[in-house]
Design an enzyme around this catalytic site. Structure first.
Site, PDB file in Angstrom:
ATOM      1  N   ASP A  12       0.742  -1.409  -0.060  1.00  0.00           N
ATOM      2  CA  ASP A  12       0.051   0.071  -0.065  1.00  0.00           C
ATOM      3  C   ASP A  12       0.869   1.333   0.088  1.00  0.00           C
ATOM      4  O   ASP A  12       0.505   2.396   0.477  1.00  0.00           O
ATOM      5  CB  ASP A  12      -1.098   0.136   1.393  1.00  0.00           C
ATOM      6  CG  ASP A  12      -1.975  -1.237   1.243  1.00  0.00           C
ATOM      7  OD1 ASP A  12      -2.183  -1.603   0.353  1.00  0.00           O
ATOM      8  OD2 ASP A  12      -1.896  -1.760   2.227  1.00  0.00           O
ATOM      9  N   LYS A  15       2.216   1.987  -5.188  1.00  0.00           N
ATOM     10  CA  LYS A  15       3.022   1.682  -6.200  1.00  0.00           C
ATOM     11  C   LYS A  15       2.143   1.855  -7.730  1.00  0.00           C
ATOM     12  O   LYS A  15       2.571   1.955  -8.789  1.00  0.00           O
ATOM     13  CB  LYS A  15       3.367   0.074  -6.113  1.00  0.00           C
ATOM     14  CG  LYS A  15       4.410  -0.105  -5.301  1.00  0.00           C
ATOM     15  CD  LYS A  15       4.511  -1.630  -4.802  1.00  0.00           C
ATOM     16  CE  LYS A  15       3.604  -2.588  -4.425  1.00  0.00           C
ATOM     17  NZ  LYS A  15       2.961  -2.165  -2.956  1.00  0.00           N
ATOM     18  N   GLY A  39      -3.826  -4.613  -4.396  1.00  0.00           N
ATOM     19  CA  GLY A  39      -4.967  -3.604  -4.869  1.00  0.00           C
ATOM     20  C   GLY A  39      -4.078  -2.319  -5.224  1.00  0.00           C
ATOM     21  O   GLY A  39      -3.898  -1.679  -4.292  1.00  0.00           O
ATOM     22  N   HIS A  40      -4.002  -1.946  -6.645  1.00  0.00           N
ATOM     23  CA  HIS A  40      -3.143  -0.695  -7.023  1.00  0.00           C
ATOM     24  C   HIS A  40      -4.301   0.224  -7.388  1.00  0.00           C
ATOM     25  O   HIS A  40      -4.969  -0.261  -8.462  1.00  0.00           O
ATOM     26  CB  HIS A  40      -2.173  -1.292  -8.038  1.00  0.00           C
ATOM     27  CG  HIS A  40      -1.192  -2.162  -7.576  1.00  0.00           C
ATOM     28  ND1 HIS A  40      -0.357  -2.769  -8.290  1.00  0.00           N
ATOM     29  CD2 HIS A  40      -0.853  -2.601  -6.082  1.00  0.00           C
ATOM     30  CE1 HIS A  40       0.467  -3.526  -7.591  1.00  0.00           C
ATOM     31  NE2 HIS A  40       0.054  -3.410  -6.345  1.00  0.00           N
ATOM     32  N   GLN A 223       2.696  -6.034  -3.313  1.00  0.00           N
ATOM     33  CA  GLN A 223       3.006  -5.862  -1.941  1.00  0.00           C
ATOM     34  C   GLN A 223       4.312  -5.150  -1.567  1.00  0.00           C
ATOM     35  O   GLN A 223       4.697  -4.533  -2.385  1.00  0.00           O
ATOM     36  CB  GLN A 223       3.158  -7.484  -1.145  1.00  0.00           C
ATOM     37  CG  GLN A 223       1.668  -7.989  -1.181  1.00  0.00           C
ATOM     38  CD  GLN A 223       1.204  -8.643  -2.507  1.00  0.00           C
ATOM     39  OE1 GLN A 223       1.900  -9.377  -3.128  1.00  0.00           O
ATOM     40  NE2 GLN A 223      -0.017  -8.644  -2.773  1.00  0.00           N
ATOM     41  N   ARG A 302     -10.685  -2.973   4.421  1.00  0.00           N
ATOM     42  CA  ARG A 302     -10.460  -2.878   6.035  1.00  0.00           C
ATOM     43  C   ARG A 302      -9.478  -1.881   6.374  1.00  0.00           C
ATOM     44  O   ARG A 302      -8.747  -1.194   5.422  1.00  0.00           O
ATOM     45  CB  ARG A 302      -9.365  -4.125   6.187  1.00  0.00           C
ATOM     46  CG  ARG A 302      -9.945  -5.379   6.346  1.00  0.00           C
ATOM     47  CD  ARG A 302      -8.990  -6.684   6.560  1.00  0.00           C
ATOM     48  NE  ARG A 302      -7.921  -6.684   5.618  1.00  0.00           N
ATOM     49  CZ  ARG A 302      -7.043  -7.628   5.453  1.00  0.00           C
ATOM     50  NH1 ARG A 302      -6.866  -8.394   6.693  1.00  0.00           N
ATOM     51  NH2 ARG A 302      -6.331  -7.698   4.781  1.00  0.00           N
ATOM     52  N   ARG A 304      -6.545   0.504   7.535  1.00  0.00           N
ATOM     53  CA  ARG A 304      -5.028   0.248   7.654  1.00  0.00           C
ATOM     54  C   ARG A 304      -4.832   0.865   8.998  1.00  0.00           C
ATOM     55  O   ARG A 304      -4.998   2.006   9.316  1.00  0.00           O
ATOM     56  CB  ARG A 304      -4.134   0.742   6.665  1.00  0.00           C
ATOM     57  CG  ARG A 304      -4.729   0.265   5.142  1.00  0.00           C
ATOM     58  CD  ARG A 304      -3.803   1.078   3.990  1.00  0.00           C
ATOM     59  NE  ARG A 304      -4.291   0.329   2.692  1.00  0.00           N
ATOM     60  CZ  ARG A 304      -4.516   1.103   1.784  1.00  0.00           C
ATOM     61  NH1 ARG A 304      -4.078   2.483   1.821  1.00  0.00           N
ATOM     62  NH2 ARG A 304      -4.902   0.595   0.590  1.00  0.00           N
ATOM     63  N   LEU A 331       3.192  12.540   0.787  1.00  0.00           N
ATOM     64  CA  LEU A 331       3.836  13.540   1.911  1.00  0.00           C
ATOM     65  C   LEU A 331       2.669  14.404   2.242  1.00  0.00           C
ATOM     66  O   LEU A 331       2.806  14.933   3.534  1.00  0.00           O
ATOM     67  CB  LEU A 331       4.775  14.130   0.744  1.00  0.00           C
ATOM     68  CG  LEU A 331       5.725  15.181   1.693  1.00  0.00           C
ATOM     69  CD1 LEU A 331       6.761  14.415   2.901  1.00  0.00           C
ATOM     70  CD2 LEU A 331       6.834  16.156   1.002  1.00  0.00           C
TER      71      LEU A 331
END
Ligand code: IMP
Length: 424
Positions: A12, A15, A39-40, A223, A302, A304, A331
């Site tokens: 996450d 990427k 999941g991108h 991942q 879910r 994070r 950022l």
């Protein structure tokens, strides 16, 4: 030129956005490991997508998308994604699937529930672990098996018998039929049958032509390094190699020449599922990061867990990924914090350590040792030039680059492609 996009934390990191951005110039984009657990997030011409099986670089007609041998593929998920993105593009995605890639079957998800690993590890419940386990146990079904329906049915019949022997009391396994499973696979896989083949040879050709013609080949990691099956926080990891170290094996090319390796680092840390997380902040600033950063899983929804940046973990990831440069994402989420903590070491059993313990149980005993940096007040979403970022943000970024020994090439300050600062 070949480039790999690699997660430096627990996944996450963003990427998807970086892959989508760089794929604009790529002739080939390769997903090489994992499956629909990834999941991108991609925003393409204002439309938001979460890609799970199709590479995040699939949004440009003419770019060839490869699903390489290290992947596990759920054909139903692939089919849906393929159709949705092709409709958005008004063009069919040019997709190639490795004959060696393993398929996720409905019984893999059933096994995850029967064995309880979904709850114990907090997996994405997409059948990833059981599918990779079947591969290692040499009882898996591969994409190439779709090309020979008789062989496919025989393999499935053997697999179903084994399952029913191991789980005699399960209604789900009792209801399995090899013929039904084969029909399901052949139906979902119909559009892809002519796309299944030798991807190692294709990638080898693309790399060799990239080295002479200046074409771009992109490898999209899935991942993050800390979820790697061997070098992550075992057992709370995924079931595949997630680092650059695993790329050669996953594509079938020894020592592939990948000149640029972009380590993608979120400006703070997140983790989804179970497992140790020394810099986690529960409540307060953690909740603020979660809300401002929209930290909810693309695959499972879910929430994070959120915490400060962890240099001990990142240096471990840097050793596994060997980044030539870094992309720092999100950022903007740190704006408005008067102070920002950065973890520089751990305290373990009374001792200060700077190495990353590999066992999740040891990591659980580590207390973070922080240094405090001054934050910045102003929002930075509109900034497009590195020099226009606040001085305190420069200090934060420069510290990360110095600690990881790699320059920063990109800073992401929002989800859209244009919300990116390219450096150098
Ligand atoms: P699995 O890969 O579904 O078996 O899940 C194993 C662990 O990896 C769980 O903690 C998941 O939450 C985590 N995980 C797997 N894929 C991703 C991802 O793409 N992003 C973040 N965490 C992931």
């Amino acid at each position: 030129m070949a480039t790999a996009i690699l997660g430096m934390q627990w996944g996450d990191e963003g990427k998807g956005k970086i892959t989508h951005l760089l794929a604009r110039k790529a002739s080939v984009v390769v997903r090489y490991s994992g499956g629909p657990n990834a999941g991108h997030t991609v925003i393409d011409r204002g439309v938001k997508f979460g890609t799970h099986q199709v590479p995040a670089g699939a949004f440009y007609p003419g770019t060839r998308c490869v699903l390489a041998s290290g992947m596990v593929i759920d054909l139903a998920v692939l089919r849906e994604e393929y159709e949705t993105i092709s409709a958005h593009l008004d063009n069919e995605i040019d997709l190639v699937i490795s004959e060696n890639a393993h398929l996720i079957l409905p019984y893999h998800r059933t096994l995850e529930e029967l064995e309880g690993s979904g709850a114990a590890i907090g997996t994405t419940r997409r059948g990833i672990g059981p599918a990779y386990r079947d591969k290692a146990a040499r009882i898996g079904i591969r994409a190439g098996d779709l090309l020979n329906p008789t062989r496919l049915r025989e393999k499935l019949a053997y697999r179903v018998t084994l399952l029913q022997r191991l789980w005699p009391a399960s209604e789900e396994t009792a209801a399995l039929s090899a013929a039904g499973l084969a029909d399901g696979l052949l139906d979902a896989g119909r559009p892809f049958l002519s796309s299944i083949g030798d991807t190692a040879g294709m990638i080898r050709d693309a790399l060799s032509s990239a080295s002479t013609t200046g074409e771009e080949v992109l490898f999209e990691g899935a991942q993050g390094a800390l979820l790697d099956i061997d070098f992550g926080t075992y057992p709370c990891v995924t079931s595949s190699a997630t680092t650059f170290a695993g790329l050669g094996q996953a594509i079938g090319i020894p020592n592939p020449c990948v000149e640029r390796r972009i380590g993608v680092v979120k400006a703070y840390t997140t983790r989804v599922g179970r497992g140790s997380f020394p810099t986690e902040i529960t409540g307060g600033i953690g909740a603020r990061l979660q809300e401002k950063g929209g930290e909810f899983g693309v695959t499972t929804g879910r929430s994070r867990r959120c915490g400060w940046l962890d240099l001990v973990a990142l240096k471990h990831a840097a050793r596994l990924n060997g980044p030539t440069d870094l992309a720092i994402t999100k950022l903007d989420v740190l704006s408005g914090l008067p102070e920002i903590e950065i973890c520089v070491a751990y305290r373990l059993r009374g001792e200060r350590i700077v190495h990353f313990p590999l066992a999740d149980e040891d990591l659980a005993l580590c207390q973070p040792i922080y240094e405090t940096l001054v934050g910045w007040e102003e929002g930075i979403e509109g900034v497009r030039k590195y020099s226009d970022l606040p001085q305190e943000a420069h200090k934060y970024l420069e510290r990360i680059a110095a600690e990881l020994g790699a320059p920063i090439g990109l800073v992401s300050i929002g989800p859209a492609p244009e919300e990116t600062i390219a450096i150098g």
